[in-house]
Motif scaffolding. Structure first.
Motif, PDB file in Angstrom:
ATOM      1  N   UNK A   1       0.946  -1.167   0.014  1.00 37.19           N
ATOM      2  CA  UNK A   1       0.088   0.069  -0.336  1.00 37.19           C
ATOM      3  C   UNK A   1       0.736   0.717  -0.261  1.00 37.19           C
TER       4      UNK A   1
ATOM      5  N   UNK B   1      -3.422  -0.050  -3.328  1.00 40.22           N
ATOM      6  CA  UNK B   1      -2.814  -1.091  -3.723  1.00 40.22           C
ATOM      7  C   UNK B   1      -2.391  -1.511  -4.365  1.00 40.22           C
TER       8      UNK B   1
ATOM      9  N   UNK C   1       0.844  -5.032   4.090  1.00 43.37           N
ATOM     10  CA  UNK C   1      -0.363  -5.714   5.318  1.00 43.37           C
ATOM     11  C   UNK C   1      -0.100  -7.274   5.611  1.00 43.37           C
TER      12      UNK C   1
ATOM     13  N   UNK D   1      -2.492 -12.965   7.371  1.00 41.27           N
ATOM     14  CA  UNK D   1      -3.363 -13.002   6.951  1.00 41.27           C
ATOM     15  C   UNK D   1      -4.055 -14.638   7.797  1.00 41.27           C
TER      16      UNK D   1
ATOM     17  N   UNK E   1      -2.502 -12.821  13.781  1.00 49.45           N
ATOM     18  CA  UNK E   1      -3.707 -11.544  13.019  1.00 49.45           C
ATOM     19  C   UNK E   1      -2.663  -9.967  12.135  1.00 49.45           C
ATOM     20  N   UNK E   2      -4.141 -10.033  11.794  1.00 49.72           N
ATOM     21  CA  UNK E   2      -3.721  -8.951  10.213  1.00 49.72           C
ATOM     22  C   UNK E   2      -3.078  -7.508  10.897  1.00 49.72           C
TER      23      UNK E   2
ATOM     24  N   UNK F   1       0.583  -1.289  15.204  1.00 60.35           N
ATOM     25  CA  UNK F   1       0.199  -1.730  15.652  1.00 60.35           C
ATOM     26  C   UNK F   1       0.168  -2.367  17.031  1.00 60.35           C
TER      27      UNK F   1
ATOM     28  N   UNK G   1      -5.646  -5.943  17.492  1.00 62.83           N
ATOM     29  CA  UNK G   1      -6.786  -6.218  16.630  1.00 62.83           C
ATOM     30  C   UNK G   1      -7.930  -6.917  17.413  1.00 62.83           C
TER      31      UNK G   1
ATOM     32  N   UNK H   1      -7.789 -10.901  17.767  1.00 56.47           N
ATOM     33  CA  UNK H   1      -6.626 -11.607  17.230  1.00 56.47           C
ATOM     34  C   UNK H   1      -5.278 -11.212  16.824  1.00 56.47           C
ATOM     35  N   UNK H   2      -5.445 -10.352  17.604  1.00 58.52           N
ATOM     36  CA  UNK H   2      -3.775 -10.096  17.774  1.00 58.52           C
ATOM     37  C   UNK H   2      -3.184  -8.848  18.622  1.00 58.52           C
TER      38      UNK H   2
ATOM     39  N   UNK I   1     -11.001  -9.962   8.217  1.00 54.58           N
ATOM     40  CA  UNK I   1      -9.915  -9.923   9.446  1.00 54.58           C
ATOM     41  C   UNK I   1      -8.733  -9.935   8.601  1.00 54.58           C
ATOM     42  N   UNK I   2      -8.826  -9.884   7.298  1.00 60.36           N
ATOM     43  CA  UNK I   2      -7.677  -8.921   6.685  1.00 60.36           C
ATOM     44  C   UNK I   2      -7.324  -8.392   6.648  1.00 60.36           C
ATOM     45  N   UNK I   3      -6.118  -7.384   6.451  1.00 61.48           N
ATOM     46  CA  UNK I   3      -5.692  -5.773   6.246  1.00 61.48           C
ATOM     47  C   UNK I   3      -5.746  -5.767   4.662  1.00 61.48           C
ATOM     48  N   UNK I   4      -6.539  -6.422   3.836  1.00 64.55           N
ATOM     49  CA  UNK I   4      -6.192  -5.956   2.872  1.00 64.55           C
ATOM     50  C   UNK I   4      -6.909  -4.214   2.559  1.00 64.55           C
ATOM     51  N   UNK I   5      -8.212  -4.205   2.785  1.00 64.71           N
ATOM     52  CA  UNK I   5      -8.930  -3.165   3.080  1.00 64.71           C
ATOM     53  C   UNK I   5      -8.617  -2.595   4.823  1.00 64.71           C
ATOM     54  N   UNK I   6      -8.006  -2.133   4.887  1.00 64.81           N
ATOM     55  CA  UNK I   6      -8.329  -1.527   6.259  1.00 64.81           C
ATOM     56  C   UNK I   6      -8.663   0.174   5.793  1.00 64.81           C
TER      57      UNK I   6
ATOM     58  N   UNK J   1      -8.873   4.144   7.754  1.00 66.60           N
ATOM     59  CA  UNK J   1      -8.447   4.611   8.624  1.00 66.60           C
ATOM     60  C   UNK J   1      -9.564   5.968   9.248  1.00 66.60           C
TER      61      UNK J   1
END
Lengths: 116, 113
Positions: free
Chosen positions: A35, A50, A95, A98, A101-102, B45, B48, B55-56, B97-102, B104
């Motif tokens: 990103x 992305x 990122x 997967x 923790x993400x 970070x 999460x 989760x983290x 859960x995945x960080x592909x699209x976070x 903010x």
């Protein structure tokens, strides 16, 4: 290791010049995303692009372009004909996590100043 | 549609005090992540939460804690504040859960004196 390095701490150019922001990453993942974010003085992170590791084609969006090179683990960002409004801190980010923790791993950022 | 919202925008606390920061994710998003951004650095970070479970967790001391509510909003709590906790605290939400699209939020700027 999962890491993003932005070696350029600050860049200052005169308006209308082209400028390239460098990003080098390390990842143990075979497939991954990268990103770029912009953070203006207001503080909010603005998502710019992305890219996934499958696609090494350069991408252009208006005055912005991105050069992704897997062989050198780099994902550089170029602004053509820079404008004062481009002044901000820019972050390259990876990122990760997967299956657990993400999270997003950010570089330390490059502060870009465009002088009129 | 409303984006990620955070409150308060700014606050000033004294060393040793406790603080609670709040985040409301984008409607339909079930994951909330918290990041700390110290001046001059990239965001780091912290936590999460997904479906109300942690989760983290990043490399932060136990003074930092968080929780997620049934409506998926979240709180970040920091106890025994230190000067070094002064930072911009960012909340990000995502659908899964995945960080592909976070996405903010605008952040909460915390100053500890």
């Amino acid at each position: 290791a999962q890491k993003v390095t932005q070696a350029q701490t600050e860049i200052s150019v005169v308006e209308k010049e082209d400028v390239t922001l460098d990003c080098v990453y390390e990842t143990r993942d075979t497939t991954y995303y990268l990103f770029w974010y912009k953070q203006p003085p207001s503080g909010e992170l603005v998502f710019l692009i992305r890219r996934n590791s499958f696609d090494e084609q350069n991408e252009i969006s208006g005055r912005y372009s991105w050069n992704f090179q897997k062989s050198t683990s780099s994902f550089n960002f170029t602004i053509t004909a820079s404008q004062v409004v481009d002044s901000a801190v820019y972050f390259c980010a990876l990122p990760t996590g997967y299956s657990s923790a993400s999270k997003i791993i950010f570089g330390s950022g490059t502060r870009l100043s465009i002088r009129p | 549609d409303a984006g990620v919202t955070q409150s308060p925008t700014h606050l000033i606390k004294t060393r040793g005090q406790h603080v609670t920061l709040r985040c409301s994710p984008i409607s339909g998003h079930k994951s909330v992540s918290w990041y700390q951004q110290v001046l001059g650095q990239g965001p780091q970070f912290i936590f999460q939460y997904y479906e109300k479970e942690e989760r983290g967790r990043g490399n932060f001391p136990d003074r930092f804690s968080a929780r997620q509510f049934p409506n998926y909003s979240s709180e970040l709590n920091v106890n025994a504040l230190l000067l070094g906790d002064s930072a911009l605290y960012l909340c990000a939400s995502s659908l899964g859960r995945t960080p592909y699209e976070q996405y903010f939020g605008p952040g909460t700027r915390l100053t500890v004196t």
